[in-house]
Design a protein around this motif. Structure first.
Motif, PDB file in Angstrom:
ATOM      1  N   PRO A 406      58.634  34.254  13.484  1.00 36.16           N
ATOM      2  CA  PRO A 406      59.480  34.660  12.596  1.00 36.16           C
ATOM      3  C   PRO A 406      59.626  33.542  11.471  1.00 36.16           C
ATOM      4  N   GLU A 407      59.597  34.098  10.183  1.00 33.08           N
ATOM      5  CA  GLU A 407      59.698  33.172   8.844  1.00 33.08           C
ATOM      6  C   GLU A 407      61.217  32.702   9.208  1.00 33.08           C
ATOM      7  N   SER A 408      62.178  33.203   9.630  1.00 27.53           N
ATOM      8  CA  SER A 408      63.551  32.558   9.936  1.00 27.53           C
ATOM      9  C   SER A 408      63.411  31.361  10.394  1.00 27.53           C
ATOM     10  N   ALA A 409      62.522  31.317  11.550  1.00 27.19           N
ATOM     11  CA  ALA A 409      62.554  30.041  12.375  1.00 27.19           C
ATOM     12  C   ALA A 409      61.957  28.939  11.515  1.00 27.19           C
ATOM     13  N   ILE A 410      60.917  28.982  10.813  1.00 24.38           N
ATOM     14  CA  ILE A 410      60.567  28.018   9.685  1.00 24.38           C
ATOM     15  C   ILE A 410      61.424  27.605   8.749  1.00 24.38           C
ATOM     16  N   SER A 411      62.425  28.491   8.287  1.00 22.54           N
ATOM     17  CA  SER A 411      63.407  28.234   7.349  1.00 22.54           C
ATOM     18  C   SER A 411      64.390  27.255   8.193  1.00 22.54           C
ATOM     19  N   GLU A 412      64.730  27.584   9.305  1.00 21.29           N
ATOM     20  CA  GLU A 412      65.713  26.814   9.962  1.00 21.29           C
ATOM     21  C   GLU A 412      65.378  25.354  10.132  1.00 21.29           C
ATOM     22  N   ALA A 413      63.828  25.311  10.612  1.00 25.48           N
ATOM     23  CA  ALA A 413      63.333  23.989  10.843  1.00 25.48           C
ATOM     24  C   ALA A 413      63.361  23.106   9.536  1.00 25.48           C
ATOM     25  N   LEU A 414      63.044  23.648   8.614  1.00 23.74           N
ATOM     26  CA  LEU A 414      63.188  22.975   7.230  1.00 23.74           C
ATOM     27  C   LEU A 414      64.749  22.796   6.725  1.00 23.74           C
ATOM     28  N   ARG A 415      65.550  23.393   7.314  1.00 26.61           N
ATOM     29  CA  ARG A 415      67.028  23.241   6.983  1.00 26.61           C
ATOM     30  C   ARG A 415      67.410  22.016   7.783  1.00 26.61           C
ATOM     31  N   LEU A 416      66.883  21.826   9.080  1.00 25.74           N
ATOM     32  CA  LEU A 416      67.331  20.742   9.840  1.00 25.74           C
ATOM     33  C   LEU A 416      66.746  19.471   9.484  1.00 25.74           C
ATOM     34  N   LEU A 417      65.586  19.572   8.636  1.00 28.75           N
ATOM     35  CA  LEU A 417      64.989  18.123   8.229  1.00 28.75           C
ATOM     36  C   LEU A 417      65.364  17.888   6.630  1.00 28.75           C
ATOM     37  N   ASP A 418      66.254  19.055   6.019  1.00 35.07           N
ATOM     38  CA  ASP A 418      66.572  18.541   4.645  1.00 35.07           C
ATOM     39  C   ASP A 418      67.539  17.590   4.633  1.00 35.07           C
ATOM     40  N   GLY A 419      67.224  16.573   3.694  1.00 35.28           N
ATOM     41  CA  GLY A 419      67.716  15.533   3.496  1.00 35.28           C
ATOM     42  C   GLY A 419      67.392  13.995   4.413  1.00 35.28           C
ATOM     43  N   SER A 420      66.572  14.465   5.092  1.00 39.62           N
ATOM     44  CA  SER A 420      66.005  13.461   6.067  1.00 39.62           C
ATOM     45  C   SER A 420      65.334  12.276   5.394  1.00 39.62           C
ATOM     46  N   PRO A 421      65.797  10.817   5.580  1.00 38.51           N
ATOM     47  CA  PRO A 421      65.000   9.726   4.774  1.00 38.51           C
ATOM     48  C   PRO A 421      63.560   9.698   5.144  1.00 38.51           C
ATOM     49  N   VAL A 422      63.069  10.376   6.177  1.00 39.69           N
ATOM     50  CA  VAL A 422      61.421  10.355   6.310  1.00 39.69           C
ATOM     51  C   VAL A 422      60.643  11.129   5.608  1.00 39.69           C
ATOM     52  N   LEU A 423      61.443  12.239   4.559  1.00 34.50           N
ATOM     53  CA  LEU A 423      60.534  13.064   3.854  1.00 34.50           C
ATOM     54  C   LEU A 423      60.450  12.528   2.567  1.00 34.50           C
ATOM     55  N   ALA A 424      59.198  12.320   2.040  1.00 34.88           N
ATOM     56  CA  ALA A 424      59.306  11.566   0.476  1.00 34.88           C
ATOM     57  C   ALA A 424      59.500  12.736  -0.569  1.00 34.88           C
ATOM     58  N   GLU A 425      59.181  14.051   0.026  1.00 38.62           N
ATOM     59  CA  GLU A 425      59.504  15.284  -1.082  1.00 38.62           C
ATOM     60  C   GLU A 425      59.567  16.342  -0.061  1.00 38.62           C
ATOM     61  N   PRO A 426      60.132  17.281  -0.680  1.00 35.22           N
ATOM     62  CA  PRO A 426      60.437  18.565   0.159  1.00 35.22           C
ATOM     63  C   PRO A 426      58.904  19.161   0.919  1.00 35.22           C
ATOM     64  N   PRO A 427      59.013  19.796   1.843  1.00 31.54           N
ATOM     65  CA  PRO A 427      57.761  20.133   2.480  1.00 31.54           C
ATOM     66  C   PRO A 427      57.119  21.387   1.813  1.00 31.54           C
ATOM     67  N   LEU A 428      55.953  21.694   1.806  1.00 30.40           N
ATOM     68  CA  LEU A 428      55.287  22.666   1.122  1.00 30.40           C
ATOM     69  C   LEU A 428      54.779  23.754   2.277  1.00 30.40           C
ATOM     70  N   VAL A 429      55.441  24.990   2.231  1.00 33.20           N
ATOM     71  CA  VAL A 429      55.024  26.131   3.186  1.00 33.20           C
ATOM     72  C   VAL A 429      54.041  27.115   2.541  1.00 33.20           C
ATOM     73  N   MET A 430      52.930  27.434   3.209  1.00 31.38           N
ATOM     74  CA  MET A 430      51.949  28.267   2.770  1.00 31.38           C
ATOM     75  C   MET A 430      51.756  29.275   3.866  1.00 31.38           C
ATOM     76  N   HIS A 431      52.163  30.522   3.629  1.00 36.88           N
ATOM     77  CA  HIS A 431      51.721  31.444   4.688  1.00 36.88           C
ATOM     78  C   HIS A 431      50.109  31.986   4.653  1.00 36.88           C
ATOM     79  N   ILE A 432      49.898  32.380   6.076  1.00 41.20           N
ATOM     80  CA  ILE A 432      48.466  32.490   6.297  1.00 41.20           C
ATOM     81  C   ILE A 432      48.291  34.273   6.362  1.00 41.20           C
ATOM     82  N   LEU A 433      47.118  34.474   5.417  1.00 40.19           N
ATOM     83  CA  LEU A 433      46.773  35.687   5.479  1.00 40.19           C
ATOM     84  C   LEU A 433      45.324  35.788   6.430  1.00 40.19           C
ATOM     85  N   GLY A 434      45.688  36.762   7.370  1.00 39.81           N
ATOM     86  CA  GLY A 434      44.319  36.693   8.101  1.00 39.81           C
ATOM     87  C   GLY A 434      43.247  37.686   7.874  1.00 39.81           C
ATOM     88  N   GLU A 435      42.478  38.190   8.870  1.00 39.07           N
ATOM     89  CA  GLU A 435      41.025  38.834   8.155  1.00 39.07           C
ATOM     90  C   GLU A 435      41.350  40.082   7.831  1.00 39.07           C
TER      91      GLU A 435
END
Length: 435
Positions: A406-435
């Motif tokens: 679920p996309e909600s799980a990715i959103s939650e993971a990024l929320r947990l990382l938000d503000g972390s000093p290890v991140l130089a910039e916000p993550p980039l998320v691109m969804h995957i379109l299959g065949e």
């Protein structure tokens, strides 16, 4: 042969010039197909004295283009000025109030005011046509309104902005970064001096809102369209996608779904995607547009071609004029405005799929552990993870592909990382379109 269809043309730029040249070059053919001649009687533009490469003195001139719809020698107004509001909208309203038909290439105006204008057109019993507003010369609106009218459309999606597609495919071919290729696109005329509407996904979002209205019988509604552009896509992302078997494309996607209460909801999003190399959209290169529609009886259809330019866009404008000359009014959005569904926006959190996530992080111990812990705690399963080192003290690129979830799980993971000093910039998320 019947009396000519008399046209007023507002806007004498690239597309307006193309319309004049097309009507003049193919006048006899157009008259035979329309059942009567189509002639331009009046024009309007900002600067009467500008050298446009064609002669405008043979047409009547109006300095105030809003007057065009009121002229007695005009049957149809063609609006090619652009802009969601201002003179273009004033002209459209005046045209319908005068009982005249309108043809426009103005995707912003239709996306923001389409319901109002369609209501006025239906009340006046005149045509509102806008084939040229989406995908240039590709007859995708006509295809959806007529060719697959008997089908229930499951979803409609595609590459709706030629500027972004040119930039991404050039980055793909050359390995160059975004800023360099954007500058080249501007020099070649593929991108505007201010490219914001294109590269931030707004232009594609305008077009998507129109397509989804026609495909699903919903009231056109631009506001809920979630739009993310391509500014943050790196050459390294494209190389990584290629290694995984994908190309990166800016995709506009719309589909309807039914919520737990049985209400129909509308999903509309413009977002960079990783597109599997076996998908028909993967090999759409350059400034080309392509739209996929999936019907319950016809299956998957692909509409592909030039999405902009004087010739293709003029072709779409004149095709609309031919329909009007034949007496084809029809409902602007395929069904009458009163019957359009006002579907609420869909909740994207429960949507499932795979995603590519790229992090630029500090090069120090424990970084990967922090990222993977956030993924674990949010319930995101990682399919693959690659870390590429940089120069001394430079941020390191970490990219991963998730398992389907679920996309909600990715959103939650990024929320947990938000503000972390290890991140130089916000993550980039691109969804995957299959065949």
């Amino acid at each position: 042969m019947s009396e000519p269809l008399r046209i007023a043309l507002a806007g004498l730029g690239t597309v307006g010039g193309g319309v004049i040249r097309l009507i003049e070059a193919n006048a006899d053919l157009i008259a035979r197909r329309a059942g009567r001649p189509i002639v331009i009687t009046t024009v309007s533009a900002r600067n009467r004295q500008k050298d446009r490469g064609f002669e405008v003195s043979r047409y009547a001139w109006e300095d105030d283009m809003v007057i065009l719809g009121e002229r007695p020698d005009v049957d149809v107004v063609v609006e090619l000025v652009g802009g969601a509001d201002g003179p273009a909208l004033a002209l459209a309203r005046t045209t319908f109030e005068a009982g005249k038909a309108l043809v426009t290439a103005n995707k912003a105006m239709i996306a923001h005011h389409g319901v109002e204008l369609a209501t006025k057109a239906e009340a006046a019993k005149v045509a509102l046509k806008f084939e040229a507003a989406v995908a240039g010369g590709i007859p995708v609106i006509k295809g959806l309104k007529e060719g697959v009218a008997a089908n229930e459309i499951a979803r409609v999606y595609g590459i709706l902005n030629g500027t972004c597609n040119y930039i991404l495919s050039t980055m793909e071919d050359t390995g160059r970064d975004f800023a360099d290729v954007l500058a080249e696109a501007q020099a070649k005329g593929y991108a505007e001096a201010d490219p914001t509407f294109d590269i931030d996904g707004i232009d594609a979002a305008h077009k998507l809102s129109i397509l989804s209205s026609i495909a699903f019988g919903t009231a056109v509604d631009f506001a809920p369209v979630a739009a993310t552009g391509i500014r943050r896509v790196l050459a390294a992302d494209i190389a990584q996608a290629d290694a995984l078997g994908y190309y990166i494309r800016l995709i506009g996607m719309a589909e309807t779904e039914v919520d737990a209460a049985g209400n129909r909801r509308l999903f509309q999003r413009v977002h960079p995607h990783l597109v599997h190399r076996d998908h028909p959209l993967a090999h759409v290169d350059g400034a080309t547009n392509a739209v996929v529609a999936e019907g319950n009886f016809v299956g998957r259809l692909l509409f592909q071609g030039a999405g902009a330019g004087d010739g293709p866009t003029a072709s779409a404008v004149v095709a609309d004029l031919i329909d009007i000359a034949r007496g084809d009014i029809g409902a602007p959005f395929s069904i009458p405005v009163a019957e359009l569904d006002h579907a609420a926006p869909a909740d994207v959190g429960h949507r499932t799929g795979k995603a590519y996530i790229r992090f630029n992080v500090a090069d120090r111990p424990g970084v990967l552990a922090e990222i993977t812990a956030a993924m674990r705690d949010a319930g995101v399963s990682i399919e693959s993870l690659i870390q590429k080192g940089g120069a001394d003290n430079a941020p390191v690129m970490v990219s991963m592909v998730t398992h389907e979830g679920p996309e909600s799980a990715i959103s939650e993971a990024l929320r947990l990382l938000d503000g972390s000093p290890v991140l130089a910039e916000p993550p980039l998320v691109m969804h995957i379109l299959g065949e």
